[in-house]
Design a protein around this motif. Structure first.
Motif, short mmCIF file in Angstrom:
data_model
loop_
_atom_site.label_atom_id
_atom_site.label_comp_id
_atom_site.label_asym_id
_atom_site.label_seq_id
_atom_site.Cartn_x
_atom_site.Cartn_y
_atom_site.Cartn_z
N ASN A 1 0.80 -1.22 0.00
CA ASN A 1 0.00 0.00 0.00
C ASN A 1 0.84 1.27 0.00
O ASN A 1 0.46 2.26 -0.61
N TRP A 2 1.95 1.22 0.71
CA TRP A 2 2.75 2.45 0.85
C TRP A 2 4.22 2.15 0.61
O TRP A 2 5.07 2.31 1.50
N THR B 1 4.83 3.44 -8.82
CA THR B 1 3.62 3.53 -7.99
C THR B 1 3.58 4.87 -7.26
O THR B 1 2.54 5.54 -7.22
N LYS C 1 0.80 7.83 -7.39
CA LYS C 1 0.10 8.31 -6.18
C LYS C 1 0.10 9.83 -6.13
O LYS C 1 -0.90 10.45 -5.75
N ASP D 1 -2.34 11.24 -8.54
CA ASP D 1 -3.73 11.02 -8.14
C ASP D 1 -4.11 11.73 -6.85
O ASP D 1 -5.27 11.72 -6.45
N PHE D 2 -3.15 12.29 -6.17
CA PHE D 2 -3.39 12.78 -4.80
C PHE D 2 -4.41 13.93 -4.79
O PHE D 2 -4.30 14.88 -5.56
N PHE E 1 0.38 13.62 3.13
CA PHE E 1 1.20 12.62 2.46
C PHE E 1 2.38 12.35 3.38
O PHE E 1 3.22 13.22 3.60
N LYS F 1 -5.12 3.71 8.41
CA LYS F 1 -4.12 4.59 7.80
C LYS F 1 -3.58 5.57 8.83
O LYS F 1 -3.74 6.80 8.70
N ALA G 1 -3.43 10.42 4.30
CA ALA G 1 -4.23 10.07 3.13
C ALA G 1 -3.46 9.08 2.26
O ALA G 1 -4.01 8.16 1.67
N ASP G 2 -2.15 9.31 2.18
CA ASP G 2 -1.30 8.40 1.43
C ASP G 2 0.11 8.52 1.98
O ASP G 2 0.39 9.43 2.77
#
Ligand SMILES: Cc1cc2nc3c(=O)[nH]c(=O)nc-3n(C[C@H](O)[C@H](O)[C@H](O)COP(=O)(O)OP(=O)(O)OC[C@H]3O[C@@H](n4cnc5c(N)ncnc54)[C@H](O)[C@@H]3O)c2cc1C
Ligand code: FES
Lengths: 447, 242
Positions: free
Chosen positions: A179-180, A192, A196, A199-200, A205, A284, A296-297
């Protein structure tokens, strides 16, 4: 000369690859037999290679260390028959990838052809992975068959240790990695991460600095700058949070702190002296020694270790917290075995784990091996770490450090020497930063 | 390689150097291998942007000029030193081949020239960016002054000593460009290059770029006739200071 045999872990690593081998696997007195015997009566065939035209040197890993090693082994001793083992089909550069995340450089600048490297420099590239070694017989077991060698150099780089965040369960480790991804090993993780960013939408972050001697000391700080700058450029209502167990950036602190303060005050939050104690995958959240931070990411960079290959071959130093290789720190060979060498980020010496270190070191190690083959010895030399970091993308501005290493005579106590640190960011250093990469790619891929 | 890039042993061309270096060979061991030189080097007069010859005595201390030589696309760097250069410096090119640096020309033999291409990883003095420059003061990479510095990885060279490497990763000095000074006219000519393996590498690495910049046919031609020598800032849009 005492040589250790392949151990049980090595065999397990090997067996994972070929079900055919499982039936024949046998252990004697708790120790595995060398892989040859373990594989269905030793039926593994020789790898598809031309007959060796001179002493054969197998280089494992086509990263910054291995690519330089293969080329300079040939230069140091042209009758060496050099085979580079690298399973990836294309080289992807970690250095300059932070600039690429922002869009400062294009993808085609980072990728290079192993075919070109081998053709231009007179060695063989075999697109295979090393899976086991019989160091007594000097036989390498690869995913494409066996190779008998005179010397073998292991430059397999790093792997991650998610345990360092308290994530012990392999299933959870896998979740975090998938995922991360840390994006400190090439190249899918980087692709990836770039996706990300594109798309953020909004929110935090999260980036992390690992403890210990991790790959590319300035990397996480440089990345924080590039992502923060990207958010500014794209007008993304996001914030970069950089969690660091250290009191301040591990290198070029002044230059990074100035950039954080002067350029990214609103989009970057730097949290020094903060340890991550757990990750809540479902929610998360990271749990630090102070608080819980939702994101969020993220690109979560755990502690690094020498690539698993080193441990699988029984070459990891049991005392090394990062499972780095047990080698003579001044001669690079496995203790008691002057035909097996380890270099690059898998080394135990506390050098900066950088591409420039790996490149300059590989030239020295190549000369050592060539000298050994001729019954000579060359004096120890320090590798050099020249490392630029971009702190601003538009205009491109960088800071830099240049350092060598000195030891206490035994190769145990190490320190920096000849250090030049430039913390004042400038456009000239920004240009030099890109040229640094281009130059070393030329060095590795061109004649 | 192309005919233009044909090479032959330095031995054939420069008896003085050959004798000097041959003396280094130890009895019973194979003799030295000499650095390559150009087969038919152009003899190019250096002129300014208006075509007027550069006069040796008009050059000021530490003045630097960039001109393309021995090929149309290979930059060279001329420096009027403010000190006497060393004599009889014997050294080796990137291939490990020996040569004796021919030294400088003009008043006090203080005018020297080298290829503006770094033998480490081939960064060079390009028209858009000059990665090498001559610095009279200390630089980011070393305390040495009066040196040629390559900003890519910090190789530092001493132009008064055959461009000996004083710091950084370069494996060999900058390739030497031989000059001639005509005392009658005070004009300067570039007459050859030593350690020409460098140019083979350079063309290999930059073929695509050079073709675009100089054209498919012209990019690998030897310099011909007069060559224009410009101040670094006039030759390159950006001269990096490092
Ligand atoms: C984002 C980022 C930015 C960076 N920036 C810089 C920078 O600006 N400057 C700098 O100097 N350094 C930088 N680095 C660090 C640099 O990338 C590493 O230090 C360098 O790659 C180390 O070289 P290596 O050869 O040891 O490992 P790697 O380059 O990782 O190469 C190891 C290779 O071994 C192969 N391998 C592994 N196992 C096997 C096996 N069993 N058989 C065969 N092959 C195998 C892998 O596929 C891999 O290709 C950066 C790193 C990152 C991630
Ligand atoms: S190219 Fe000049 S120092 Fe590397």
């Amino acid at each position: 000369m005492t040589e250790r045999k392949t151990n049980g872990i090595g065999r397990r690593g090997f067996l994972k690859l070929g079900a055919a081998g499982v039936a024949g696997a046998a252990t004697i007195g708790g120790k595995a037999k060398p892989a040859a015997a373990a594989v269905a009566g030793g039926t593994m065939m020789a790898a598809p290679l031309p007959a060796a035209k001179g002493p054969r040197v197998v280089v494992v890993g086509g990263g910054w260390s291995g690519l330089t090693m293969a080329k300079y082994l040939k230069k140091a001793k042209p009758d060496f028959d050099v085979v580079l083992l690298e399973p990836s089909s294309v080289f992807f550069s970690c250095p300059l990838s932070n600039l690429w995340l922002h869009g400062v450089v294009e993808t085609d600048m980072l990728i290079h052809s192993y075919v070109d490297a081998a053709r231009n420099n007179g060695y063989i590239w075999l697109q295979a992975a090393l899976v086991d070694l019989d160091r007594e017989k000097r036989r390498a077991y690869t995913s494409l068959g066996t190779i008998d060698y005179d010397y073998i150099v292991l430059s397999p780089g790093i792997d991650y240790m998610y345990e360092s965040f308290g994530v012990e369960d392999p299933a959870e480790q896998y979740m975090v990695a998938q995922n991360w991804p840390a994006a400190f090993k090439p190249a899918s993780e980087h692709l990836t991460l770039k996706g990300k960013l594109e798309d953020f939408e909004e929110g935090v972050f999260l980036l992390t600095v690992p403890p210990g001697n991790y790959r590319c000391l300035p990397g996480p700080y440089e990345r924080a700058c590039m992502i923060a700058s990207y958010f500014q450029k794209e007008d993304i209502p996001g914030k970069v949070v950089l969690i660091d167990p250290n009191e301040k950036p591990t290198i070029k602190a002044e230059g990074f702190l100035a950039a954080f303060e002067e350029l990214y005050k609103d989009v970057l939050e730097y949290m020094p002296s903060t340890k991550i104690e757990g990750i809540d995958v479902g929610k998360k959240k990271v749990v630090t020694d102070f608080e819980e931070i939702e994101f969020a990411d993220a690109a979560i960079y755990p502690r690094v270790r020498a690539a698993r290959l080193i441990e699988n071959l029984g070459l990891a130093d049991p005392k090394s917290p990062q499972k780095e290789a047990a080698i003579d720190p001044l001669r690079y060979h496995v203790i008691g075995d002057e035909h097996t060498y380890v270099a690059g980020d898998a080394r135990p010496m506390p050098f900066s784990k950088s591409g420039n270190t790996a490149n300059s070191e590989a030239k020295i190690v190549a000369r050592m091996i060539a000298a050994h083959a001729e019954g000579k010895e060359v004096p120890w030399q320090s590798p050099e770490t020249i490392c630029y970091s971009a702190v601003s993308a538009d205009p491109l501005e960088s800071i830099m450090v240049d350092a060598k290493y000195k030891h206490d005579g035994t190769g145990q106590g190490w320190g920096f020497t000849d250090v030049v640190m430039i913390n004042d960011r400038s456009k000239d250093l920004g240009k030099a930063n890109i040229e640094w990469g281009k130059g070393l790619w030329r060095d590795m891929f061109e004649a | 390689m192309t005919h233009d890039l044909d090479r032959r042993l330095f031995l054939k061309a420069c008896a003085r150097t050959a004798i000097a270096t041959a003396a280094l060979g130890v009895a019973g061991r194979p003799g030295p291998v000499f650095a390559d030189i150009l087969d038919n080097p152009p003899r190019s007069r250096l002129v300014d942007a208006d075509g007027a010859p550069i006069r040796a005595s008009a050059l000021e201390d530490n003045q630097t000029l960039i001109f393309n030589y021995p090929y149309k696309a290979t930059p060279a760097l001329l420096i009027r030193l403010d000190r006497d250069p060393a004599e009889g410096v014997s050294t080796r090119d990137t291939e490990g081949h020996e040569y004796v640096w021919p030294g400088g020309v003009g008043p006090g033999n203080r005018i020297v020239a080298y290829a503006g291409i770094c033998p480490h990883a081939l960064s060079y003095i390009a028209h858009d960016t000059a990665f090498l420059h001559y610095a009279t003061g200390p630089t980011s990479f070393s305390d040495h002054d009066h040196v040629i510095v390559c900003c890519a990885h910090g190789s530092v060279y001493d132009p008064a000593e055959g461009a000996r490497v004083v710091a950084g990763p370069a494996p060999a000095p900058l390739a030497a460009i031989t000059l001639e000074h005509d005392p009658q006219t005070d004009e300067i000519y570039a007459t050859g290059a030593i350690g020409t393996e460098l140019f083979v590498r350079f063309y290999k690495a930059y073929k695509r770029e050079l073709r675009k910049e100089y054209g498919r046919k012209a990019y690998k031609k030897l310099a011909e006739g007069d060559v224009v020598a410009l101040a670094p800032e006039a030759y390159s849009e950006d001269v990096l200071d490092c």
